[in-house]
Design a protein around this motif. Sequence first.
Motif, PDB file in Angstrom:
ATOM      1  N   LEU A 255       0.836  -1.192   0.000  1.00 34.15           N
ATOM      2  CA  LEU A 255       0.000   0.000   0.000  1.00 34.15           C
ATOM      3  C   LEU A 255       0.879   1.253   0.000  1.00 34.15           C
ATOM      4  O   LEU A 255       1.888   1.300   0.705  1.00 34.15           O
ATOM      5  N   ARG A 256       0.474   2.228  -0.796  1.00 35.17           N
ATOM      6  CA  ARG A 256       1.195   3.496  -0.814  1.00 35.17           C
ATOM      7  C   ARG A 256       0.578   4.422   0.229  1.00 35.17           C
ATOM      8  O   ARG A 256      -0.487   5.007   0.023  1.00 35.17           O
ATOM      9  N   LEU A 257       1.240   4.519   1.351  1.00 30.44           N
ATOM     10  CA  LEU A 257       0.709   5.291   2.472  1.00 30.44           C
ATOM     11  C   LEU A 257       1.748   6.300   2.931  1.00 30.44           C
ATOM     12  O   LEU A 257       2.958   6.111   2.740  1.00 30.44           O
ATOM     13  N   SER A 258       1.239   7.353   3.578  1.00 30.67           N
ATOM     14  CA  SER A 258       2.151   8.300   4.223  1.00 30.67           C
ATOM     15  C   SER A 258       2.750   7.632   5.455  1.00 30.67           C
ATOM     16  O   SER A 258       2.273   6.596   5.924  1.00 30.67           O
ATOM     17  N   GLU A 259       3.769   8.236   5.971  1.00 26.93           N
ATOM     18  CA  GLU A 259       4.441   7.635   7.121  1.00 26.93           C
ATOM     19  C   GLU A 259       3.504   7.525   8.321  1.00 26.93           C
ATOM     20  O   GLU A 259       3.500   6.526   9.044  1.00 26.93           O
ATOM     21  N   LEU A 260       2.676   8.560   8.550  1.00 26.59           N
ATOM     22  CA  LEU A 260       1.758   8.528   9.692  1.00 26.59           C
ATOM     23  C   LEU A 260       0.697   7.441   9.514  1.00 26.59           C
ATOM     24  O   LEU A 260       0.374   6.708  10.472  1.00 26.59           O
ATOM     25  N   ASP A 261       0.144   7.342   8.302  1.00 24.05           N
ATOM     26  CA  ASP A 261      -0.862   6.300   8.074  1.00 24.05           C
ATOM     27  C   ASP A 261      -0.253   4.910   8.173  1.00 24.05           C
ATOM     28  O   ASP A 261      -0.886   3.968   8.659  1.00 24.05           O
ATOM     29  N   ARG A 262       0.983   4.769   7.731  1.00 20.88           N
ATOM     30  CA  ARG A 262       1.641   3.473   7.822  1.00 20.88           C
ATOM     31  C   ARG A 262       1.868   3.072   9.285  1.00 20.88           C
ATOM     32  O   ARG A 262       1.656   1.926   9.673  1.00 20.88           O
ATOM     33  N   VAL A 263       2.259   4.044  10.090  1.00 22.85           N
ATOM     34  CA  VAL A 263       2.462   3.767  11.517  1.00 22.85           C
ATOM     35  C   VAL A 263       1.135   3.434  12.189  1.00 22.85           C
ATOM     36  O   VAL A 263       1.044   2.519  13.017  1.00 22.85           O
ATOM     37  N   ALA A 264       0.071   4.172  11.837  1.00 21.86           N
ATOM     38  CA  ALA A 264      -1.245   3.904  12.431  1.00 21.86           C
ATOM     39  C   ALA A 264      -1.747   2.517  12.044  1.00 21.86           C
ATOM     40  O   ALA A 264      -2.289   1.775  12.886  1.00 21.86           O
ATOM     41  N   LEU A 265      -1.561   2.137  10.785  1.00 24.59           N
ATOM     42  CA  LEU A 265      -1.981   0.807  10.343  1.00 24.59           C
ATOM     43  C   LEU A 265      -1.176  -0.277  11.061  1.00 24.59           C
ATOM     44  O   LEU A 265      -1.733  -1.291  11.493  1.00 24.59           O
ATOM     45  N   ARG A 266       0.123  -0.068  11.194  1.00 30.58           N
ATOM     46  CA  ARG A 266       0.954  -1.040  11.909  1.00 30.58           C
ATOM     47  C   ARG A 266       0.504  -1.173  13.364  1.00 30.58           C
ATOM     48  O   ARG A 266       0.479  -2.273  13.916  1.00 30.58           O
ATOM     49  N   TYR A 267       0.157  -0.072  13.992  1.00 32.74           N
ATOM     50  CA  TYR A 267      -0.277  -0.105  15.390  1.00 32.74           C
ATOM     51  C   TYR A 267      -1.564  -0.917  15.521  1.00 32.74           C
ATOM     52  O   TYR A 267      -1.706  -1.737  16.442  1.00 32.74           O
TER      53      TYR A 267
END
Length: 518
Positions: free
Chosen positions: A162-174
């Motif tokens: 998925l092409r995500l911003s860094e914040l969205d990637r961190v939120a998804l990982r969390y």
Amino acid sequence: MKQGLSLRVSQHLALTPQLQQSIRLLQLSTLELGQEIQQMLDDNPFLEVQVEDVGEEFGVAAADARAPDEGEHEAAYEGSTASMETASTSSAESETPDFGEDQAPNWEGDGTTETVPDDGEWGGEAPAARRNAGEDDEVDATDLARGNESLQAWLHRQALALRLSELDRVALRYLIESLNDDGYLEERLEDIAASLAPDDLEQQEELVHRFTVALRLLQNLDPPGVGARNLAECLMLQLRAMQEATPGDEVCPFAIKVCQQPMDLLAKRDVKRLAQLCGGSDAQVKSAITMITRLEPKPGRRFVDAERNIIVPDVIVTQVGRGARANFRVQLNPDVVPRLRVHDVYAGALKAHRGEGHQALQQRLQEARWFIKNIQQRFDTILRVSSAIVERQRNFFIHGELAMRPLVLREIADELGLHESTISRVTTAKYMATPFGTFELKYFFGSALGTETGGNASSTAVRALIKQFVAAENAKKPLSDSQISEMLKEQGIECARRTVAKYREALRIAPANLRKEL
């Protein structure tokens, strides 16, 4: 206040350290015993594992000093229990005074392990037990699950695409890391945000927004239904995925409406009520329920790295001969019987040289001897009890659970001259491998139900009959508890409807209304 002297005679029972250890070892499971042995090997330098291939199961003979007596206890584990007898403990041992907390246990003794036939002093009944998988090139979720890849690892792998911003990637990982083993997100997004920013309301609102976007992304990943907050949402996510895959399906939209209704109506299969609430016909509700029953209520189940607890039996029963002349050989499983002995070099050095600390080392040596002997006594008792069970339940080993006869702990205790609590300890968390499978020793004990002929039937056999009746029933007209009770009466077994319901629940069989095929 007047002071005076008086003489009073009283009796009290004190458990010696040896007997306390024997009781503790007897009630341990195979896994717990292994941990106890490892702990003793680490603590006591006089105890070692016998690695050479010799005939005896235990190194008990080596505990007596210089040279071990080869094969002294070999015959005890050949499967024969005829010579197994329990002797009486000396009266001097039973009158041993109790020791205080500040006094170390005294392991000095004559080296015997004899116990009284009526060992009622053993007390009451005993209570009735992530690996990191390597990367796999396969992309099929089922194959990855078989390879023990966790749900989180599988979702992280998809998130990389998925092409995500860094914040969205961190939120998804969390959120991925916050899922439970079933694939559900148990925490509310607001609670997660509050825990990350407890004092900043503006930041909490921003976090909730980020987590909301991440949750939508998560719920579109494979497997369908992952990231749901409850069962209804899990089912609807899977139905929406099916609807996208098959746009012309008319059942999916109606099944989604059914899932939006209270879940207890769906659990009870209340077709009439669901048809009224959803504005459809009974046939539509039945079709929707049929589709819903094919969904996975726990999306993460196939990824759970559940340890496959393969039960290692303590006793192995093998059949010798066939038919009426069949006999059964009972023997201990050699894989669970530890091979322990006293370290000859250390014991010899202690005997030859007397110096500072000799008394403390002598006590550790005696402790090692008692530990070996108590382990042997544990397995002796298990073997004796198992042999008595096989003798009493001979029909089970020939015909199966339908031939199980009623048996209580008292019968085995009286036969072996032991206390009921001892039998309870022996039969708890100890397993027997039989021609029909591996069972806990407690499985062979069951209450009695009266029959028309005046005899008794085992509750285990009655549960087996109930299982057979349900397996052979008409799925469109399942048997009620009352009907099963009547069928048991036809077999000559008096079993009330409430008793049938209790046995059915113990067998995890659903009631008739939930077993009915729509």
